[in-house]
Design an enzyme around this catalytic site. Structure first.
Site, short mmCIF file in Angstrom:
data_model
loop_
_atom_site.label_atom_id
_atom_site.label_comp_id
_atom_site.label_asym_id
_atom_site.label_seq_id
_atom_site.Cartn_x
_atom_site.Cartn_y
_atom_site.Cartn_z
N ARG A 143 -3.42 4.26 14.33
CA ARG A 143 -3.88 2.81 14.21
C ARG A 143 -2.89 1.78 13.63
NH1 ARG A 143 -5.49 0.40 9.63
NH2 ARG A 143 -5.14 2.38 8.20
N ARG B 285 3.25 3.64 12.20
CA ARG B 285 3.18 4.27 10.88
C ARG B 285 3.42 5.92 11.37
NH1 ARG B 285 -2.08 2.77 7.97
NH2 ARG B 285 -0.71 1.23 7.38
N HIS C 267 -4.65 9.60 5.42
CA HIS C 267 -4.86 8.11 5.14
C HIS C 267 -6.19 7.37 6.02
CE1 HIS C 267 -4.23 4.05 3.96
NE2 HIS C 267 -4.04 3.64 4.97
N GLU D 14 3.56 -5.40 8.48
CA GLU D 14 3.62 -4.00 8.28
C GLU D 14 4.14 -3.39 9.57
OE1 GLU D 14 0.09 -2.82 6.37
OE2 GLU D 14 -0.34 -4.63 5.52
N HIS E 210 -0.39 8.38 6.02
CA HIS E 210 0.23 7.31 5.37
C HIS E 210 1.75 7.73 5.06
CE1 HIS E 210 1.42 3.50 3.32
NE2 HIS E 210 0.56 2.93 4.04
C1 SIN Z 1 -0.86 -0.24 3.49
O1 SIN Z 1 -1.13 -1.17 2.65
O2 SIN Z 1 0.16 0.34 3.70
C2 SIN Z 1 -2.14 0.33 4.32
C3 SIN Z 1 -2.60 -0.66 5.20
C4 SIN Z 1 -3.58 -0.01 6.26
O3 SIN Z 1 -3.50 1.22 6.17
O4 SIN Z 1 -3.87 -0.53 7.14
#
Ligand code: SIN
Length: 582
Positions: free
Chosen positions: A424, A328, A389, A153, A279
């Site tokens: 984060r 992010r 988020h 991610e 997010h």
């Molecule tokens: C996501 O699945 O994009 C969120 C994961 C997270 O917030 O750590």
């Protein structure tokens, strides 16, 4: 008495000048406790855990040998944020990955404000805690050879994120933990119970402030209904996030910041609360959508999904070395820029290349959310926009989960353990819940005998009317959301101050929640107003980029004399601190 800063937040002796704090606008006046009838019953336990997500349930299991444990949760036990976690849980496990690389990725994402010692604890102790979680029954997705399937991610340079049920990782973890907790007859779970306030303990004038338990309201009649008090040797706050103070969020309806607000009223210090993670890819359901919206996990991009703007261009390429998998905050900011430039309110995730089979098996939750609104992710672009988020700051703790109040501990999203810094790293939060819940239990081996509450609580009570909530959410989203400036934050303060005058006569769940949301909103906007730089998840339109003088932690506590009182603690030099070029 409000504790002095720097006993928990490490404060190296260094000559960094403190940034001058700008003048804060008048803020809403906040009560020191929630108005409620006096407790009609009292219980004594050893440890009371507030909240029932991964952090709360793990804390309960880990504290079990310490005596009687009570878990108090506002709704049903599974109603919190953990259930909704999609992407997964990150830990070092694959060949080619290292502890140092995971630490490095976390520090880079944290934009210079992670506490390195806490990050090292997280990354080195995480693997054992996940093994324990698996022993407790959580089943992660595996390939045909029985190996864990790993993905990436935003911000991760290696494949290290395990998932369950495709994109239903949190639901599987919550299932396993609920079954472990309910099988243990020594853990009592009290559902539909809102913790109102922390009970201050009687202390000598030279002693640090302390907590003796909680007051709570339990829905229902009878011996344990209504308002009561639970006296405990230790209170563990694990109440999760604050997303509901914004108009759109990925957080469930219970995320109204109750634990943060109770800690603030009790005089605990909060740290770095201006860092609210938006997010980047939340399903866009139109301009009128409100409340909890479905997430489109970063894991979709981890599997090859791309971000496309309204002109059909793949806009993250060339903006960051990791393109769609940049940290992010970087992706969210770029999306906001794209939307502003084109005068639109969403962009798109293109996951068509994954094909229907992959969508159905790997991302069943997202597939279902999209199909419900007529989108077929295998053939259509998915409209997305950023939404609130994750609360990167929180109740300040040390690496053992201890807060600035004796007897009060915090873990999970409500806590600022130092691992997230200003932003984060994806999929570090479930890991944080596991690691720091266990560390609290270890620390509690030496917990002192129960403390006595005072005969009378002298704190001034108050209550704000529930009708203010939509206006509060709108003001927070408009002025204190993903993009902020001084004028907007001042406007937000004025609006909240006006709303806070609408007091409620009748105590009840919604007015208690409204009062908590007001407290959290006011504290966040004050910290956002003070921090005159753009760093991580805090983006000030009037202060571009990071400023070295602001590389440090902003602490806030509430007292009777000054309302919100702020301190700044410079951060020590870090081994990784990328320049403010993003
Ligand atoms: C996501 O699945 O994009 C969120 C994961 C997270 O917030 O750590």
């Amino acid at each position: 008495m409000v504790p002095d800063a720097a006993s928990l937040t490490s404060s190296p002796a260094q000559a960094t000048p403190l940034p001058p704090f700008p003048q804060l606008p008048p803020l809403p006046s906040l009560p020191r406790r929630l108005s409620a009838e006096p407790p009609g019953w009292v219980r004594e336990v050893d440890v009371v855990v507030v909240g029932s997500g991964i952090a709360g349930l793990t804390a309960a299991l880990e504290c079990r040998h310490l005596g009687t444990i009570m878990v108090v949760t506002k709704d049903e036990v599974a109603a919190g944020s953990t259930h909704w976690a999609q992407g997964g849980i990150a830990w070092v496990q694959a060949e080619g990955d290292t502890v140092e690389q995971h630490i490095d990725d976390t520090l880079v994402a944290g934009a210079g404000l992670c506490i390195e010692e806490a990050v090292r604890v997280l990354v080195t102790e995480g693997p054992d805690e996940v093994a324990k979680l698996i022993n407790r029954g959580a089943e992660f997705d595996r390939d045909l050879a029985g190996e864990l399937e790993l993905t990436r991610e935003g911000g991760h340079k290696r494949h290290r994120i395990a998932h369950a049920g495709g994109d239903a990782t949190g639901a599987e973890i919550e299932r396993a933990l609920i079954s472990a907790v309910t099988a243990d007859r020594g853990i009592e779970i009290v559902e539909h119970a809102l913790v109102l306030d922390l009970i201050p303990a009687e202390v000598d004038p030279d002693e640090a402030p302390a907590v003796a338990g909680v007051t709570l309201h339990v829905l229902g009649e009878g011996t344990r209904g209504g308002v009561g008090a639970v006296h405990a040797r230790a209170v563990v706050l694990a109440t999760g996030g604050i997303g509901q103070i914004y108009a759109v969020t990925t957080n469930p309806p219970v995320s109204t910041g109750d634990g943060v607000a109770a800690a603030l009223r009790a005089g605990a210090r909060l740290r770095d609360i201006e860092f609210i993670q938006f997010h980047p890819t939340v399903l866009y359901l139109g301009p009128g959508a409100r409340g909890q919206l479905p997430l489109v996990s970063e894991a979709v991009r981890g599997e090859g999904g791309q971000l496309i703007n309204s002109r059909g261009e793949r806009f993250m390429v060339g903006k960051h070395e990791l393109a769609e998998l940049a940290p992010r905050d970087v992706v969210a900011k770029q999306i906001m820029k794209e939307m502003a430039a084109a005068g639109v309110d969403h962009v798109y995730v293109d996951g068509r290349m994954l094909g229907e089979e992959t969508w159905r098996v790997r991302f069943p939750t997202i597939w279902h959310s999209c199909r419900q609104v007529g989108i077929n992710p295998a053939t259509d672009l998915i409209p997305v926009a950023p939404a609130c988020h994750y609360f990167c700051g929180g109740v300040e703790t040390n690496i053992d989960g201890a807060t600035s109040l004796s007897g009060l501990y915090a873990c999970g999203e409500v806590a600022s353990s130092g691992v997230h810094g200003a932003n984060r790293l994806a999929s570090n939060s479930l890991l944080e819940g596991l690691v720091f819940a266990r560390r609290i239990a270890e620390r509690l081996q030496d917990v002192p005998p129960p403390r006595r509450p005072p005969a009378q609580d002298p704190r001034k009570p108050g209550l704000i009317d529930r009708s203010v909530v939509p206006a509060l959410q709108q003001a927070m989203s408009r002025y204190a959301g993903g993009l902020r400036d001084a004028a907007g934050l001042d406007r937000c303060a004025a609006e909240l101050a006006k709303l806070a005058q609408q007091t409620a006569a009748e105590p009840g769940l919604e007015s208690w929640e409204a009062t908590n949301m007001m407290a959290v909103g006011a504290a966040i906007l004050a910290s956002a107003r003070l921090r005159e730089e753009s760093r991580g998840a805090h983006w000030r339109d009037d202060f571009e980029g990071r400023r070295e003088a602001w590389r440090g932690h902003l602490l806030v506590a509430q007292d009777d004399q000054q309302g919100l009182r702020h301190h700044f603690v410079p951060a020590p030099p870090m081994s990784v601190d990328r320049r403010p070029d993003r």
